[in-house]
Scaffold this motif. Structure first.
Motif, PDB file in Angstrom:
ATOM      1  N   GLY A 103       0.826  -1.212   0.000  1.00 54.98           N
ATOM      2  CA  GLY A 103       0.000   0.000   0.000  1.00 54.98           C
ATOM      3  C   GLY A 103       0.863   1.265   0.000  1.00 54.98           C
ATOM      4  O   GLY A 103       0.589   2.219  -0.729  1.00 54.98           O
ATOM      5  N   ASP A 104       1.934   1.272   0.805  1.00 52.88           N
ATOM      6  CA  ASP A 104       2.817   2.450   0.844  1.00 52.88           C
ATOM      7  C   ASP A 104       3.504   2.657  -0.504  1.00 52.88           C
ATOM      8  O   ASP A 104       3.644   3.792  -0.970  1.00 52.88           O
ATOM      9  N   LEU A 105       3.940   1.562  -1.131  1.00 53.97           N
ATOM     10  CA  LEU A 105       4.598   1.681  -2.446  1.00 53.97           C
ATOM     11  C   LEU A 105       3.612   2.226  -3.483  1.00 53.97           C
ATOM     12  O   LEU A 105       3.970   3.061  -4.317  1.00 53.97           O
ATOM     13  N   VAL A 123     -10.275  -0.778  -4.050  1.00 55.44           N
ATOM     14  CA  VAL A 123     -10.144  -1.991  -4.870  1.00 55.44           C
ATOM     15  C   VAL A 123      -8.671  -2.319  -5.141  1.00 55.44           C
ATOM     16  O   VAL A 123      -7.792  -1.492  -4.928  1.00 55.44           O
ATOM     17  N   ILE A 124      -8.452  -3.532  -5.612  1.00 53.62           N
ATOM     18  CA  ILE A 124      -7.080  -4.017  -5.793  1.00 53.62           C
ATOM     19  C   ILE A 124      -6.523  -3.558  -7.145  1.00 53.62           C
ATOM     20  O   ILE A 124      -7.112  -3.808  -8.196  1.00 53.62           O
ATOM     21  N   VAL A 125      -5.380  -2.930  -7.086  1.00 51.96           N
ATOM     22  CA  VAL A 125      -4.678  -2.434  -8.277  1.00 51.96           C
ATOM     23  C   VAL A 125      -4.138  -3.638  -9.067  1.00 51.96           C
ATOM     24  O   VAL A 125      -3.785  -4.659  -8.466  1.00 51.96           O
ATOM     25  N   PRO A 126      -4.076  -3.557 -10.426  1.00 50.15           N
ATOM     26  CA  PRO A 126      -3.575  -4.700 -11.206  1.00 50.15           C
ATOM     27  C   PRO A 126      -2.227  -5.217 -10.682  1.00 50.15           C
ATOM     28  O   PRO A 126      -1.320  -4.439 -10.390  1.00 50.15           O
ATOM     29  N   SER A 127      -2.118  -6.535 -10.617  1.00 47.53           N
ATOM     30  CA  SER A 127      -0.942  -7.185 -10.021  1.00 47.53           C
ATOM     31  C   SER A 127       0.369  -6.718 -10.626  1.00 47.53           C
ATOM     32  O   SER A 127       1.363  -6.544  -9.930  1.00 47.53           O
ATOM     33  N   ILE A 140       3.526  -5.669  -8.360  1.00 51.43           N
ATOM     34  CA  ILE A 140       4.680  -6.585  -8.365  1.00 51.43           C
ATOM     35  C   ILE A 140       5.936  -5.871  -8.850  1.00 51.43           C
ATOM     36  O   ILE A 140       7.017  -6.045  -8.293  1.00 51.43           O
ATOM     37  N   LYS A 141       5.792  -5.035  -9.871  1.00 53.67           N
ATOM     38  CA  LYS A 141       6.948  -4.269 -10.361  1.00 53.67           C
ATOM     39  C   LYS A 141       7.533  -3.406  -9.242  1.00 53.67           C
ATOM     40  O   LYS A 141       8.746  -3.312  -9.067  1.00 53.67           O
ATOM     41  N   LEU A 142       6.648  -2.773  -8.476  1.00 58.06           N
ATOM     42  CA  LEU A 142       7.115  -1.897  -7.383  1.00 58.06           C
ATOM     43  C   LEU A 142       7.821  -2.721  -6.304  1.00 58.06           C
ATOM     44  O   LEU A 142       8.877  -2.324  -5.786  1.00 58.06           O
ATOM     45  N   LEU A 143       7.258  -3.873  -5.979  1.00 55.41           N
ATOM     46  CA  LEU A 143       7.875  -4.730  -4.951  1.00 55.41           C
ATOM     47  C   LEU A 143       9.225  -5.260  -5.430  1.00 55.41           C
ATOM     48  O   LEU A 143      10.210  -5.243  -4.688  1.00 55.41           O
ATOM     49  N   ALA A 173      11.860  -2.551  -5.374  1.00 55.06           N
ATOM     50  CA  ALA A 173      12.281  -2.243  -3.999  1.00 55.06           C
ATOM     51  C   ALA A 173      13.198  -3.335  -3.446  1.00 55.06           C
ATOM     52  O   ALA A 173      14.172  -3.048  -2.744  1.00 55.06           O
ATOM     53  N   MET A 174      12.935  -4.582  -3.788  1.00 57.42           N
ATOM     54  CA  MET A 174      13.786  -5.679  -3.295  1.00 57.42           C
ATOM     55  C   MET A 174      15.153  -5.651  -3.958  1.00 57.42           C
ATOM     56  O   MET A 174      16.173  -5.856  -3.314  1.00 57.42           O
ATOM     57  N   LEU A 175      15.149  -5.383  -5.270  1.00 53.43           N
ATOM     58  CA  LEU A 175      16.424  -5.365  -5.997  1.00 53.43           C
ATOM     59  C   LEU A 175      17.316  -4.212  -5.551  1.00 53.43           C
ATOM     60  O   LEU A 175      18.543  -4.330  -5.541  1.00 53.43           O
ATOM     61  N   GLU A 176      16.682  -3.098  -5.166  1.00 51.45           N
ATOM     62  CA  GLU A 176      17.465  -1.928  -4.752  1.00 51.45           C
ATOM     63  C   GLU A 176      18.007  -2.056  -3.335  1.00 51.45           C
ATOM     64  O   GLU A 176      18.782  -1.232  -2.878  1.00 51.45           O
ATOM     65  N   ASN A 177      17.564  -3.088  -2.621  1.00 56.73           N
ATOM     66  CA  ASN A 177      17.963  -3.233  -1.228  1.00 56.73           C
ATOM     67  C   ASN A 177      18.908  -4.420  -1.062  1.00 56.73           C
ATOM     68  O   ASN A 177      18.683  -5.474  -1.658  1.00 56.73           O
ATOM     69  N   GLU A 178      19.944  -4.222  -0.279  1.00 58.80           N
ATOM     70  CA  GLU A 178      20.920  -5.312  -0.130  1.00 58.80           C
ATOM     71  C   GLU A 178      20.479  -6.392   0.850  1.00 58.80           C
ATOM     72  O   GLU A 178      21.044  -7.479   0.888  1.00 58.80           O
ATOM     73  N   ASN A 179      19.507  -6.069   1.652  1.00 59.87           N
ATOM     74  CA  ASN A 179      19.022  -7.043   2.628  1.00 59.87           C
ATOM     75  C   ASN A 179      18.434  -8.266   1.893  1.00 59.87           C
ATOM     76  O   ASN A 179      17.970  -8.151   0.761  1.00 59.87           O
TER      77      ASN A 179
END
Ligand code: ADP
Ligand code: C5P
Ligand code: MG
Length: 191
Positions: A40-42, A65-69, A73-76, A79-85
């Motif tokens: 939701g924050d993304l 309502v739910i935004v298209p997947s 998914i692109k945003l998630l 965010a994961m790729l940009e983070n080293e964790n």
């Protein structure tokens, strides 16, 4: 990468928005070194960025309502790729079966487990109406729509993860400190 997905599960008496996911994720980050990604924050940040999908996302969120997947998914993924964790809490996702199936097929990632924050609708409604973060969707009309969307769309996701033995249920109706004690008991053995 094996992110720990957090979604809120529902029973006949429970929904999801306002169950305290964001609040508890902040505690988990502090104590267990995870990176917290709230879908939701993304989406809110994307809506405010003036991107080409911004207005559509904003309108969909105002309606609960739910935004298209593919957008979420692109945003998630970014965010994961940009983070080293390599330890992520994905909060508020997947919200429906399509979210789940698309995420797993696109990223190849399955959650290690899923936390189910069990909370009555009355309590969640009280919390959302006093959240005071200026959100366009924390009004009584949209809250009711969000509860309905949650009941209609998210049960399948939970049934799926339940059948894989991945759901851990937390009583989220208690004060935040007590909820975190229960959350800690889940994370402590795997830290
Ligand atoms: P979610 O991310 O699941 O929608 P939040 O973490 O944003 O929920 O919590 C919604 C509101 O309820 C916030 O104002 C938060 O401070 C409050 N809150 C969170 N957990 C509790 C709790 N256990 N008891 C009472 N209020 C809570
Ligand atoms: O999780 P949160 O309450 O912040 O979500 C707010 C809104 O963001 C949802 O009501 C929905 O409109 C949108 N959302 C979505 N897909 C997700 C998570 C949130 O469309 N996976
Ligand atoms: Mg939240």
């Amino acid at each position: 990468m094996t992110p720990h997905l957090i979604v809120s599960y529902l029973t006949s008496r429970a929904g999801g928005p306002g169950s305290g996911k964001g609040t508890q994720c902040a505690n988990i980050v502090e104590h267990f070194g995870y990176t917290h990604l709230s879908a939701g924050d993304l989406l809110r940040a994307e809506a405010q960025s003036g991107s080409k999908n911004g207005t559509m996302i904003e309108n969909m969120m105002s309606e609960g309502v739910i935004v298209p997947s593919e957008i979420t998914i692109k945003l998630l993924e970014k965010a994961m790729l940009e983070n080293e964790n390599d330890k992520f809490l994905i909060d508020g996702f997947p919200r429906n079966e399509e979210n789940r199936a698309a995420f797993e097929s696109i990223t190849g990632i399955e959650p290690e487990f899923v936390l189910f924050f069990d909370c009555s609708e009355e309590e969640m409604e009280r919390r959302l109406l006093t959240r005071n973060q200026g959100r366009v969707d924390d009004n009584i009309d949209t809250i009711r729509k969000r509860f309905k969307v949650f009941l209609e769309s998210s049960l399948d996701v939970i049934n799926y993860y339940n059948s894989k033995g991945k759901v851990k249920k937390i009583d989220a109706g208690k004060p935040a400190g007590e909820v975190f004690e229960a959350v800690k008991a889940v994370f402590a053995p795997i830290r």
